[in-house]
Write a protein that holds these residues in place. Sequence first.
Motif: not given
Length: 383
Positions: A234-258
Amino acid sequence: MALFIYASEISIPVTQPDQTEAITGVGALLTRDPIEPLVISDSLKLLTTQIMEEGKPVDKASERGFFLPMEDSDIARTHLLLTINDHVKGLFMVTFFDQPPSPTGRSERILFQFLNTIAARVIASEPTVNIQLLGPLDPEMDLKKFNEHLLGIILATQPNHAGEKTFYPLICLESGTQEQPGHQVLNLLLWAAANTRMPEPDRTWQDSIIFGANDFISDGEAITYHYSLNVPVDHFVRPYPFQIKTNLSIDNGILGLAIIERCYRHLKPAQFSLDNPYLAAPCLSIIKSLANAGKTLDNDLLAKMVSTFLGVFDNLPVYNEWSDSKDAWEDWLLAKEVAIRLGPGNPGAFEQLVEAYNGWRENILLHQYKEWCRLMRIAPGGA
């Protein structure tokens, strides 16, 4: 940081009683740092010293001043191999064709296979990629076409690696030469790999190279091998400091677009002056369109915002790389996840969420304007 790629075709004639064929393929050596001349010159000094001590004739490699594994003696190859095992850190990738590419469309086939061989996940791990091409993989390669192919592959594979940094890299293509240190190393790796595919396979050299993890992929027309050299897989893999698993509901989708819209509202033209030119034009167009937008956004603008966002997300970046705020990372990674989910392969999801977003956007601008300004982080009157 940058990624350095040394790439070359390989073609070794194989004469059999009834015909002459060739083992053909394309390979690449990927490193985070360029292979330095000192690595090669030290090997040549050790080779020359051994030859003098043993009273042997001058070796071809010593005479020419660089290694050419297909023509060198076993002693010369051994010294280069020891150098690779001791000093080279990176990934070696090689594809062998089951049948040599036909003359018609050959360059396209080679380009396509080269991009598949080096793996989008790896080439997208750095914002700048320096590629030295040797032989027919070469200087006249169309950089625009190369970028189009590459970005297409990155987009297609990005959903599988949402938790990793994925750059839309600035590609620097140049012609390589046999004398360049990186190509001397690559040529030995290619020669050793090709020997394993001879009518009478010889694994002596391949097995003497200290590879770490390795795997292979076959698509029926070619087989690709990936090997690590003195680095973890995994030498070339650069993960983010947090790994977030999100349920992509319509509300979360709206927030993501915002959040995506908010990011564009805070981008400045000056941020693109030294950035990837393939991202600058669409971003500047989006910034201008948002400045003149009404209470809803048209589908074409939102589609451009979503697709381009994946490019700027890590390239600029749109986030504070040093932030240790889990809440902030949840917002940023939610926006990236939404952009990935609304890609070209999900037209139904895109249309559904766009309709919901525009309904929400119109409502909040009419009835909760202060909340809109808070979400966008703008002063009242700046929408």
